[in-house]
Design a protein around this motif. Structure first.
Motif, mmCIF file in Angstrom:
data_model
loop_
_atom_site.group_PDB
_atom_site.id
_atom_site.type_symbol
_atom_site.label_atom_id
_atom_site.label_comp_id
_atom_site.label_asym_id
_atom_site.label_seq_id
_atom_site.Cartn_x
_atom_site.Cartn_y
_atom_site.Cartn_z
ATOM 1 N N UNK A 6 0.829 -1.209 0.000
ATOM 2 C CA UNK A 6 0.000 0.000 0.000
ATOM 3 C C UNK A 6 0.865 1.261 0.000
ATOM 4 N N UNK A 7 1.931 1.247 0.791
ATOM 5 C CA UNK A 7 2.816 2.406 0.844
ATOM 6 C C UNK A 7 3.528 2.623 -0.484
ATOM 7 N N UNK A 8 3.951 1.519 -1.126
ATOM 8 C CA UNK A 8 4.607 1.651 -2.436
ATOM 9 C C UNK A 8 3.643 2.243 -3.457
ATOM 10 N N UNK A 266 6.153 9.510 3.389
ATOM 11 C CA UNK A 266 5.765 8.139 3.058
ATOM 12 C C UNK A 266 6.990 7.239 2.906
ATOM 13 N N UNK A 267 8.077 7.782 2.363
ATOM 14 C CA UNK A 267 9.300 6.995 2.206
ATOM 15 C C UNK A 267 9.885 6.623 3.562
ATOM 16 N N UNK A 268 9.843 7.574 4.504
ATOM 17 C CA UNK A 268 10.332 7.278 5.862
ATOM 18 C C UNK A 268 9.484 6.183 6.502
ATOM 19 N N UNK A 273 8.913 0.652 8.291
ATOM 20 C CA UNK A 273 8.114 -0.573 8.331
ATOM 21 C C UNK A 273 8.861 -1.738 7.692
ATOM 22 N N UNK A 274 9.570 -1.448 6.606
ATOM 23 C CA UNK A 274 10.349 -2.503 5.948
ATOM 24 C C UNK A 274 11.460 -2.994 6.870
ATOM 25 N N UNK A 275 12.127 -2.045 7.572
ATOM 26 C CA UNK A 275 13.190 -2.438 8.502
ATOM 27 C C UNK A 275 12.641 -3.272 9.644
#
Length: 292
Positions: A6-8, A266-268, A273-275
């Motif tokens: 969703x973020x992407x 959004x990138x942060x 979240x990915x980390x």
């Protein structure tokens, strides 16, 4: 919490929007230069026309033509509202309509009858909800690439014809005067009866005629006053065109900056979240290896 997918998708969507706003900003900047030049070229002509009328009027004995002196009443007012054909220009259109509505409320509080003439698609869009019954005529120039005297001439003839039929006593135009890219000032100007002294400025106030006129000043004014109305309408159209591009350029620049800020946030969020997801997977792998 939004998933990584969703973020992407959200980041990609905002980036696409940012490209559009950036392109619109560049287009508006290119159009602004031409529109500003046309508006600047029209100002001296409009001012000089008013000055000439003031000079001739000072030499005339008796009353002038009806378009200059009016009907002798101010019971019915026609408010001509100039806006753009398109949106995405910040508060440009709304500020002009707001000024006209303030004028309308003041006049109606004094017991006057108010009618509107909407020029531009956005004028009708902003007024049709609660002022549609007061809009007696509307027009737009969506098919016209660059407005010019032909459009002002047609609109002027419509207003003069309405005055001749006794549909109003006083006519005022509302438009946005261009100052610079950041500043566009909503402006009201009375054109019927002609406000000659106000239009001509200090040079025309108290002007003394030093010419002999042939034909008589009254006959000259009969021809020049309608022309002056059309010139003032053209001036308003050109000022509006420049103001629209300036307002759109500023609005799209702000939108581009806001999109950049949103992409950063959004990138942060995506990276955090990915980390966290990677860390969780590593913990699960290590815990499973230790259990073996």
């Amino acid at each position: 919490m939004a998933s990584l997918k969703d973020l992407r998708n959200r980041i990609a969507s905002v980036k696409s929007t940012q490209k559009i706003t950036k392109a619109m900003q560049m287009v508006a900047a290119a159009k602004l230069r031409r529109a500003e030049e046309r508006a600047g070229a029209a100002r001296p002509y409009a001012d000089r026309m008013a000055s000439v009328l003031a000079n001739i009027a000072s030499a005339m004995e008796g009353d002038g033509p009806p378009l200059m002196v009016g009907t002798g009443k101010d019971d019915t007012h026609l408010l001509v509202v100039f806006t753009a054909e398109r949106g995405l220009a910040g508060a440009f259109n709304a500020s002009i309509v707001k000024l006209a509505r303030q004028h309308q409320r003041r006049l109606e509080a004094e017991g006057k009858t108010v009618k509107f003439l909407a020029v531009g698609k956005k004028a009708w869009d902003l007024m049709r909800r609660d002022l549609s019954s007061k809009v007696v005529h509307r027009t737009d120039f969506r098919e016209v690439k660059n407005v010019g005297f032909a459009e002002a001439d047609g609109l002027g003839e419509t207003i003069i014809e309405m005055f001749g039929k006794g549909e109003f006593d006083v006519c005022s135009i509302f438009y946005s005067a261009f100052e610079n890219v950041i500043t566009q000032t909503p402006t009201a100007q009375r054109i019927i009866p002609a406000t000659i002294e106000a239009e001509a400025g200090g040079e025309a106030k108290g002007a003394v005629a030093v010419y002999d006129y042939e034909p008589e000043p009254g006959e000259i004014l009969e021809a020049l006053v309608p022309r002056n109305i059309k010139v003032q309408i053209l001036h308003a159209l050109l000022e509006n065109a420049a103001s629209e591009q300036g307002a759109r350029m500023s609005a799209m620049d702000n939108a581009t900056r806001n999109a950049g800020d949103m992409i950063d946030k959004l990138s942060i969020s995506y990276n955090r979240q990915r980390q966290a997801q990677i860390t969780t997977e590593l913990v699960e792998i290590i815990s499973g290896a230790e259990a073996l």
